[in-house]
Write a protein that holds these residues in place. Structure first.
Motif, mmCIF file in Angstrom:
data_model
loop_
_atom_site.group_PDB
_atom_site.id
_atom_site.type_symbol
_atom_site.label_atom_id
_atom_site.label_comp_id
_atom_site.label_asym_id
_atom_site.label_seq_id
_atom_site.Cartn_x
_atom_site.Cartn_y
_atom_site.Cartn_z
ATOM 1 N N LEU A 114 0.681 -1.206 0.183
ATOM 2 C CA LEU A 114 0.101 0.060 -0.061
ATOM 3 C C LEU A 114 0.868 1.217 0.086
ATOM 4 O O LEU A 114 0.586 2.295 -0.667
ATOM 5 C CB LEU A 114 -0.895 0.015 1.382
ATOM 6 N N VAL A 117 2.275 1.790 -3.505
ATOM 7 C CA VAL A 117 1.248 2.395 -4.310
ATOM 8 C C VAL A 117 0.800 3.795 -4.044
ATOM 9 O O VAL A 117 0.893 4.554 -4.959
ATOM 10 C CB VAL A 117 -0.388 1.418 -4.238
ATOM 11 N N LEU A 118 0.698 4.154 -2.748
ATOM 12 C CA LEU A 118 0.515 5.502 -2.548
ATOM 13 C C LEU A 118 1.629 6.609 -2.864
ATOM 14 O O LEU A 118 1.449 7.378 -3.545
ATOM 15 C CB LEU A 118 0.304 5.706 -1.039
ATOM 16 N N CYS A 121 1.336 7.008 -6.551
ATOM 17 C CA CYS A 121 0.385 7.728 -7.171
ATOM 18 C C CYS A 121 0.410 9.041 -6.872
ATOM 19 O O CYS A 121 0.311 10.264 -7.698
ATOM 20 C CB CYS A 121 -0.904 7.239 -6.404
ATOM 21 N N LEU A 122 1.119 9.488 -5.576
ATOM 22 C CA LEU A 122 1.305 10.763 -5.231
ATOM 23 C C LEU A 122 2.472 11.459 -5.945
ATOM 24 O O LEU A 122 2.236 12.559 -6.321
ATOM 25 C CB LEU A 122 1.637 10.789 -3.455
ATOM 26 N N TYR A 124 3.039 10.850 -9.004
ATOM 27 C CA TYR A 124 2.492 11.116 -10.249
ATOM 28 C C TYR A 124 1.390 12.497 -10.026
ATOM 29 O O TYR A 124 1.683 13.328 -10.755
ATOM 30 C CB TYR A 124 1.611 10.073 -10.745
ATOM 31 N N GLY A 125 0.483 12.309 -9.155
ATOM 32 C CA GLY A 125 -0.363 13.487 -9.012
ATOM 33 C C GLY A 125 0.060 14.872 -8.534
ATOM 34 O O GLY A 125 -0.536 15.679 -8.712
ATOM 35 N N VAL A 126 1.062 14.770 -7.547
ATOM 36 C CA VAL A 126 1.303 15.886 -6.873
ATOM 37 C C VAL A 126 2.620 16.601 -7.710
ATOM 38 O O VAL A 126 2.805 17.640 -8.155
ATOM 39 C CB VAL A 126 1.848 15.922 -5.725
ATOM 40 N N VAL A 129 2.524 15.620 -12.764
ATOM 41 C CA VAL A 129 1.476 16.370 -13.441
ATOM 42 C C VAL A 129 1.382 17.751 -13.106
ATOM 43 O O VAL A 129 1.295 18.099 -11.931
ATOM 44 C CB VAL A 129 0.198 15.674 -13.182
ATOM 45 N N PHE A 142 4.777 7.126 -15.422
ATOM 46 C CA PHE A 142 4.052 6.817 -14.303
ATOM 47 C C PHE A 142 3.540 5.173 -14.678
ATOM 48 O O PHE A 142 4.025 4.466 -13.839
ATOM 49 C CB PHE A 142 2.554 7.477 -13.920
ATOM 50 N N LEU B 221 -6.439 1.700 -4.523
ATOM 51 C CA LEU B 221 -5.820 1.362 -3.253
ATOM 52 C C LEU B 221 -6.122 0.188 -2.603
ATOM 53 O O LEU B 221 -5.377 -0.916 -2.483
ATOM 54 C CB LEU B 221 -5.853 2.375 -2.403
ATOM 55 N N ALA B 225 -4.163 -3.175 -2.764
ATOM 56 C CA ALA B 225 -3.514 -3.384 -1.503
ATOM 57 C C ALA B 225 -3.860 -5.061 -1.218
ATOM 58 O O ALA B 225 -3.097 -5.501 -0.502
ATOM 59 C CB ALA B 225 -4.047 -2.607 -0.438
ATOM 60 N N PHE B 396 -6.013 5.098 -12.785
ATOM 61 C CA PHE B 396 -5.274 6.118 -12.045
ATOM 62 C C PHE B 396 -5.231 7.293 -13.039
ATOM 63 O O PHE B 396 -5.414 8.668 -12.522
ATOM 64 C CB PHE B 396 -4.151 5.926 -11.318
ATOM 65 N N THR B 400 -7.011 10.975 -12.539
ATOM 66 C CA THR B 400 -6.468 12.309 -12.531
ATOM 67 C C THR B 400 -6.985 13.359 -13.583
ATOM 68 O O THR B 400 -7.396 14.287 -13.417
ATOM 69 C CB THR B 400 -4.662 12.245 -12.986
ATOM 70 N N ILE B 413 -7.088 17.839 -8.344
ATOM 71 C CA ILE B 413 -6.242 16.711 -8.449
ATOM 72 C C ILE B 413 -5.932 16.470 -6.935
ATOM 73 O O ILE B 413 -5.925 15.273 -6.502
ATOM 74 C CB ILE B 413 -5.079 16.696 -9.394
ATOM 75 N N TYR B 414 -5.456 17.613 -6.259
ATOM 76 C CA TYR B 414 -5.091 17.276 -4.778
ATOM 77 C C TYR B 414 -6.170 16.873 -4.167
ATOM 78 O O TYR B 414 -6.113 16.087 -3.198
ATOM 79 C CB TYR B 414 -4.207 18.459 -4.509
ATOM 80 N N LEU B 417 -7.022 13.165 -4.447
ATOM 81 C CA LEU B 417 -5.948 12.583 -3.891
ATOM 82 C C LEU B 417 -6.319 12.496 -2.551
ATOM 83 O O LEU B 417 -6.216 11.375 -1.714
ATOM 84 C CB LEU B 417 -4.776 12.877 -4.048
#
Lengths: 194, 509
Positions: A114, A117-118, A121-122, A124-126, A129, A142, B221, B225, B396, B400, B413-414, B417
């Protein structure tokens, strides 16, 4: 799921834990997690109530006192505190000494998975992009990184190795996904991309 | 009456063109593909397609969304039958009997029953949609601020009570959704609430990014997981729909259709309630109760007709009252607003044709799933073989884009998330997302109705409890909440069992 459980589900009209919208329902029983959750709800409710009381009542604009902006948020804060207290009371009565989740090896692996994965993803997203990198390239990076990283532990568990072919295939999938999404959204349906 | 029929006829004629049919079939196909993939819900599918179709003409965009809504729920039955994992929450009731049939080598028959049940029940739901919506909208025209206050509160409370197995957690999530809806400028004076001087928060938390987070990112997730891949059951027999079985099990189809539509009318309850209630009712009425869960045709038919009939049922309050019946219909409502159509009591006055257009769209969706159910079953099953580690990163990317496309803000986007991570952990502790979503949608209405009502009554709370419709909504809402108190619940049980015993004695005489 046993027949008895199925029967209960059918009669009580609940969504079983296996369903996506209730996935990972509280399968380990309430325990301490509910109690600490309840304290968090009470804290949130209190913070909302304090924020609502301190909110500008727009007296300078001569607004009707029954229409002050903090009215409903304040009531919601009180509702959260009451419901949170009920939850705390219930979990207290059920016993706090019951562990909320058994710490097994599988759970440890799940947490690692997990976290990975987090992090992906973070990132990529923060970070990737919307900060100058073209969308298709950020997406390709990504996807082509994520696929081998997620498949790695699964392959190791079955005694397989991550081959160069898998990495190359991931890169192709990444470029394809980034390119296709850009084409379909931006060029065909004229949707602005980050 | 005749004017309504003429408008319905016009609506059907309006969609009998190449473009509409292609859009309808495309929407249904995307929906079926999404439904086939465990973990991807109808809410996510509609939210992503809303952003994709944002530049299309309103009718075409809504057509795609409705077809994808129907398609997703229909597609979810494949996964339930072949993998024993419900494709969407609404298909959970189909797992037991559908998968048992598949294990007996009757997977094709089970899919055929799902197709015929889905077609027939959607047809029944469409009839209800065409007849009930104008009537309900007429009643809703008499609603004022007091009634809308109770309607919003009633929706969130009922959603919290029925969805999931813990009403307390459901109500907490409803309250959280209502609170999140208050963040940003308020609806009366545009005063910033809980923005902490952050200008990005002044616009509030947008619905689409929030839904994509709660139903998309949280689901990614959850799926990643738990890296266990399930085995697909091979399908050897014919998948042709069995309308013979529809005739044979007509009481189940009719009963489940009625239950599906009625549960659909209840705000925020979701399609899964229609499915489970129909299943429970079919079991109670069946002579072969012991077969339920072991491959009962009756059980599978009830589950599949119940959830599909609830789709038009959910659209009815969405159009007539502006109160969504489920999370997917909440996104559908948001999409209508984006395209300049305001659902609610004024719709029959401002856009009377649109209600009939929605009826025609749902009919087209129903025909699309029949076509795909007849001709494209085996090719579509290939999607279920794609590994989750490949699929989820691509989903994903779509999440986005979906969060960003509505307002072109990185902030969205934030927030997607943040809400996704929050939803993931809350779900692991038994908190459901449906009451949160309904709270988010109805928060603005609740706030405005409360404050307008108080101005109208000059601060008195009496009209909130004395107007006839308010009395009904208030009684049900308060009664539902009081049922959580054990002493009250046992008193109610004593009274109802006492009345039941009296009635039995009367009839025995």
């Amino acid at each position: 799921m046993t027949d008895h459980q199925r029967e209960q589900n059918a009669m009580t009209v609940t969504v079983p834990p296996s369903s996506p919208d209730s996935a990972s329902g509280d399968v380990h029983g309430p325990g301490r997690a509910d109690f600490f959750g309840a304290l968090a709800w009470i804290g949130l409710g209190l913070a909302i109530l304090v924020g609502s009381i301190g909110m500008d009542r727009l007296e300078a604009q001569d607004v009707n006192p029954y229409t002050i902006p903090g009215l409903l948020p304040g009531l919601l804060g009180i509702a959260m505190m009451i419901l949170g207290s009920l939850l705390a009371l219930r979990s207290w009565r059920r016993g706090l000494d019951r562990p909320s989740c058994p710490d097994t090896g599988r759970r440890g692996a799940e947490i690692k998975h997990l976290a990975l994965v987090l992090a992906l993803c973070l990132t990529y997203g923060v970070l990737l992009v919307g900060h100058g990198l073209p969308f298709w390239l950020a997406s390709a990076l990504f996807v082509s990184t994520t696929i081998p990283l997620l498949q790695g532990p699964q392959r190791r568990a079955t005694g397989q190795k991550l081959t160069l072919r898998t990495v190359a295939l991931s890169a192709v999938i990444g470029l394809g996904a980034g390119g296709m999404i850009t084409l379909v959204f931006q060029k065909i349906f004229l949707v602005h991309l980050p | 009456m005749l004017a309504g029929l003429a408008e319905l006829g016009n609506a059907y004629l309006g969609f009998l063109n190449f473009t509409s049919i292609v859009y309808g079939l495309g929407g249904a196909l995307i929906g079926i593909c999404v439904g086939c993939l465990p973990g991807l819900s109808a809410t996510l599918c509609i939210a992503l397609l809303t952003t994709l179709t944002i530049k299309l003409e309103a009718n075409n965009a809504i057509l795609i969304l409705i077809c994808s809504y129907v398609g997703t729920l229909y597609g979810g039955s494949r996964t339930a039958i072949l993998l024993n994992i419900p494709g969407t929450a609404a298909n959970a009731a189909s797992c037991a009997d559908g998968h048992a049939l598949a294990l007996r080598g009757e997977a094709g028959r089970a899919i055929g029953i799902a197709t015929s049940g889905a077609f027939t029940s959607t047809l029944f739901g469409v009839l209800c949609l065409a007849t009930v919506t104008p009537l309900l909208a007429e009643v809703a025209l008499s609603f004022g601020a007091f009634e809308f206050f109770w309607l919003a509160l009633f929706g969130v409370t009922m959603s919290g009570s029925i969805v999931g197995n813990d009403p307390l957690k459901g109500w907490l999530m409803g309250a959280l959704g209502l609170f999140v809806a208050q963040i940003g400028q308020d609806g009366l004076y545009s005063h910033d609430r809980f923005t902490f001087g952050w200008s990005q928060l002044s616009g509030g938390i947008a619905l689409i990014p929030a839904l994509v987070g709660a139903f998309g990112f949280a689901e990614i997730l959850t799926t990643l997981a738990d890296p266990i891949e399930r085995k697909l059951v091979e399908m050897k027999d014919s998948v042709l729909p069995r309308f013979r079985e529809i005739v044979q099990y007509w009481p189940t189809v009719l009963r489940s259709g009625v239950i599906g539509v009625l549960t659909g009318l209840m705000p925020g309850v979701g399609e899964d309630a229609g499915s489970w209630m129909s299943y429970a009712a079919a079991r109670a009425a069946s002579k072969e109760k012991d077969q339920f869960g072991k491959g009962s045709i009756d059980g599978l038919m009830a589950a599949e007709t119940g959830d599909m009939a609830s789709i038009p049922g959910h659209i009815i309050p969405c159009l007539a009252l502006g109160i969504p019946g489920s999370a997917p219909s909440a996104v559908l409502m948001a999409a209508m607003i984006i395209h300049g159509i305001q659902p609610g009591p004024m719709m029959m006055i401002e856009h009377p044709q649109f209600v009939y257009d929605v009826v025609a769209m749902t009919t087209l969706a129903m025909c699309s799933i029949l076509i795909f159910g007849l001709f494209l079953v085996r090719p579509l099953l290939l999607i279920m073989r794609v590994k989750r580690t490949i699929l989820m990163p691509i989903i994903f990317l779509l999440c986005t884009v979906g969060a960003f496309a509505g307002a072109s803000r990185l902030f969205d986007i934030y927030s997607m998330l943040a809400i996704g991570i929050g939803a993931f952990f809350l779900r692991r502790h038994g908190y459901q997302m449906a009451p949160f979503v309904l709270g988010l949608v109805l928060g603005g209405l609740l706030d405005k109705s409360l404050r307008r009502g108080l101005v109208l009554s000059d601060g008195s709370l009496l009209p909130f409890f004395t107007r006839p419709i308010c009395i009904a909504f208030a009684s049900i809402t308060i009664f539902t909440m009081l049922l959580y108190i054990p002493a009250f619940k046992s008193a109610v049980k004593r009274v109802t069992s006492g009345i039941g015993a009296q009635l039995t004695r009367c009839f025995a005489r």
